[in-house]
Design a protein around this motif. Structure first.
Motif, PDB file in Angstrom:
ATOM      1  N   CYS A 102       0.863  -1.175   0.000  1.00  0.00           N
ATOM      2  CA  CYS A 102       0.000   0.000   0.000  1.00  0.00           C
ATOM      3  C   CYS A 102       0.905   1.233   0.000  1.00  0.00           C
ATOM      4  CB  CYS A 102      -0.865  -0.029   1.252  1.00  0.00           C
ATOM      5  SG  CYS A 102      -2.030   1.344   1.395  1.00  0.00           S
ATOM      6  N   GLY A 103       0.450   2.286  -0.663  1.00  0.00           N
ATOM      7  CA  GLY A 103       1.135   3.568  -0.524  1.00  0.00           C
ATOM      8  C   GLY A 103       2.201   3.849  -1.559  1.00  0.00           C
TER       9      GLY A 103
ATOM     10  N   HIS B 176      -1.673  -4.282   2.133  1.00  0.00           N
ATOM     11  CA  HIS B 176      -3.110  -4.500   2.281  1.00  0.00           C
ATOM     12  C   HIS B 176      -3.280  -5.854   2.956  1.00  0.00           C
ATOM     13  CE1 HIS B 176      -3.164  -1.869  -1.517  1.00  0.00           C
ATOM     14  NE2 HIS B 176      -3.465  -1.112  -0.487  1.00  0.00           N
TER      15      HIS B 176
ATOM     16  N   CYS C  72      -1.407   4.172  -3.630  1.00  0.00           N
ATOM     17  CA  CYS C  72      -2.780   4.155  -3.126  1.00  0.00           C
ATOM     18  C   CYS C  72      -2.825   4.607  -1.666  1.00  0.00           C
ATOM     19  CB  CYS C  72      -3.353   2.743  -3.231  1.00  0.00           C
ATOM     20  SG  CYS C  72      -2.314   1.496  -2.453  1.00  0.00           S
ATOM     21  N   HIS C  73      -4.008   5.013  -1.246  1.00  0.00           N
ATOM     22  CA  HIS C  73      -4.235   5.317   0.172  1.00  0.00           C
ATOM     23  C   HIS C  73      -3.153   6.241   0.738  1.00  0.00           C
ATOM     24  CE1 HIS C  73      -6.220   1.308  -0.583  1.00  0.00           C
ATOM     25  NE2 HIS C  73      -7.227   2.094  -0.278  1.00  0.00           N
TER      26      HIS C  73
HETATM   27 ZN    ZN Z   1      -3.363   0.990  -0.399  1.00  0.00          ZN
END
Ligand code: ZN
Ligand code: 9MR
Length: 565
Positions: A147-148, A190, A165-166
């Motif tokens: 993530c990220g 995730h 993301c996020h």
């Molecule tokens: Zn993410």
């Protein structure tokens, strides 16, 4: 029927084969016809990835027969002939299974098992490196779970990727005094088919991966992993783990407690993670998350000590702070998850606190942690549980205590822990012996039980370290074989690997997007409540989701065999 010793065959043989095939096709219904077309018979069930030379090799066949042969897939040469044993009645699948043992076939190659009058198995390999690529695939899947940041892997001409993301993780609205403000919790993996991030599950996942590093670091170093995680002399494997521990460090509050999760209020829709823009929040702390955090940051401090001293120090400081917080808050404190319908991962903390004490002691050698561990350990009548996971991490603490080289352990507790491990591993072997697919978890089925099957290998290999026994290693291979196709479905449960692997896992990047290529390297949860309940359907998250805590023990299981070791 195949002529023995030649698959190409003479012209008359070929003519005969065509006739037999035609007659068979007419006689069979649609499903069976598809089976004949594929050239493999789904009733012949074995590890469709393959086997290691020098180890046991068995198949389970769900139809009555006695004579079988192993055929070289390229030349058609029969290289082995045998007779089955059995039947073994499998109560969970209600089948009579005949067992074909070809353990003495050790010559590297690609083979199929043929049963006269039935058909032949999927092709599989015998080779020393047979589990190397599945290992890489399972670790690569962790990378793709990141993530990220943007991730991308191209395999076989297909690119699997997502953008960063996020990047707003996460909001403090549910944290006392946090108001509507942000605090950095970007990064990490995730959790599963959903994009949330849960500390308890991160804990057992990192703990299992670091245990693999401690026990099989030499093999892992030989695995030629993709370089995603490699940085400044850090092995790629540890780099991947660090992606998660960097995030974990962001989950600790100033008082040492650890937020339970970062999550949307409800599960998000299908689609790429970068398209999920719903607000994600920290949820309040829990004592289980805080203890798991302490355990894995203490482990991280050890694993990184020789690569990155500063990072190791930072992790140990964080572990101590979490532990000190727990000393001041002795009750088992569940997270307040009001307002959230996403994963709960709520669990009593006795096992988590035991694990934290073990890891802190092993890392520091300080008596206070040892004392805490031992007083907690005596409270557990059973030192090990055969079936364990995110809700029960006691085994991880017990193993660290048992393997410690430090002085000062209580001789009685140590003996109980050692004997407990051996007794539990022996029980796992017995369960394997009694099961027609040699499933080391016996006939127990629940949400994520494929991960449970993989988890048995942690106990088996660990028992093998303290009291080496061939069955422990062979039963580990049986667990792998079960997951790779020696099961009721005759299919691999790891996406992209082996014969007929899951095509439709519950996994948001591909969920409800027919035509999108299945991402490889992910272990699906498996059928429950009955053995026969698995469906390869992407909506069916109960049986066909993927999750970091199921991949981790598979990574552990495979790590021990990299390069045939
Ligand atoms: Zn993410
Ligand atoms: O693995 C978890 C399983 O043990 C629980 O029974 C189940 C229901 O609470 O949740 C599983 O974990 C899921 C988590 O809550 C959210 N992300 C996906 C996880 C795998 O299905």
């Amino acid at each position: 029927m195949e002529p023995k010793g030649s698959r190409g065959g003479s012209r008359s043989h070929n003519f005969l084969r065509v006739c037999v095939a035609l007659v068979t096709l007419v006689a069979l219904n649609g499903a069976d016809a598809a089976r004949v077309e594929r050239g493999t018979d789904a009733r012949i069930r074995l590890n469709t990835v393959g086997f290691l030379p020098g180890h046991e090799k068995r198949a389970s066949v769900a139809v009555r027969f006695t004579d079988f042969s192993l055929v070289d897939d390229a030349s058609g040469e029969v290289v082995f002939r045998g007779k089955t044993t059995g039947p073994v009645h499998n109560s969970d699948t209600d089948e009579d299974l005949y067992i074909a043992d070809f353990s003495s076939l050790n010559r590297p190659g690609v083979y199929r098992l043929e049963v006269a009058g039935v058909g032949r198995s999927a092709p599989f390999r015998i080779s020393r490196d047979v589990y190397d690529e599945p290992f890489r695939a399972a670790v690569r899947a962790m990378y793709l779970w990141r993530c990220g940041e943007a991730v991308s892997v191209t395999k076989g001409g297909i690119t699997y990727s997502h953008a960063a993301c996020h990047t707003e993780d996460a909001w403090l609205d549910f944290i006392d005094g946090g108001g509507h403000s942000r605090r950095d919790a970007t990064g990490g993996w995730h959790d599963a088919g959903d994009y949330n991030k849960y500390v308890v599950n991160a804990g057992v996942t990192v703990g299992t991966m670091l245990l693999a590093w401690e026990q099989f670091g030499t093999q892992i170093q030989r695995a030629h992993l993709d370089a995603h995680g490699a940085q400044d002399g850090l092995p790629a494997y540890l780099g991947e783990v660090k992606w998660e521990t960097d995030w974990l460090l962001k989950m600790q509050a100033a008082d040492g407690s650890v937020y339970h999760k970062v999550s949307t209020k409800d599960f998000g829709p299908a689609g790429q993670p970068e398209d999920e823009k719903t607000t994600r929040y920290f949820t309040p702390w829990s004592s289980a998350a805080t203890a798991d955090f302490a355990a894995v940051t203490a482990m991280t401090a050890r694993a990184f000590a020789s690569f990155d001293r500063l990072y190791a120090r930072r992790c140990l400081d964080a572990a101590r702070a979490a532990y000190d917080f727990l000393r001041a808050h002795t009750e088992s404190h569940r997270a307040d998850l009001k307002g959230f319908t996403t994963g709960a991962y709520q669990t009593g903390d006795a096992d988590d606190r035991l694990w934290a004490a073990a890891e802190l002691w092993e890392t520091t050698g300080e008596a206070v942690y040892l004392k805490d561990f031992e007083s907690r350990a005596v409270a557990f009548a059973e030192k090990f549980d055969l079936d364990w996971g995110w809700g029960n991490v006691k085994n991880l603490g017990m193993l660290t205590y048992l393997f410690s080289k430090r002085a000062g352990r209580d001789a009685v507790i140590l003996r109980q822990v050692r004997e407990g491990l051996i007794a539990t591993a022996d029980r796992i072997v017995d369960l394997r012996d009694a099961h027609g697919y040699a499933r080391p978890l016996g006939t127990k089925y629940y949400w994520g039980c494929n991960g449970g099957v993989a988890n048995t290998t942690v106990l088996l290999r660990s028992a093998n370290l303290v009291a080496p026994k061939r069955e422990y290693v062979e039963t580990t291979l049986d667990a792998i074989s079960h997951l790779f196709g020696r099961n009721y479905y005759g299919r691999s449960f790891l996406t992209g690997v082996g014969e007929k692997p899951p095509q439709h896992p519950h996994f948001r990047p591909t969920l409800r997007q027919p035509g999108k290529a299945t991402w490889p390297g992910y272990l699906v949860g498996g059928g429950w409540p009955r053995a026969t309940d698995w469906r390869d359907e992407d909506e069916n998250y109960r049986v066909n989701e993927v999750a970091i805590n199921w991949n981790a023990p598979l990574i552990y299981a495979l790590a021990g065999f990299i390069g045939g070791e």
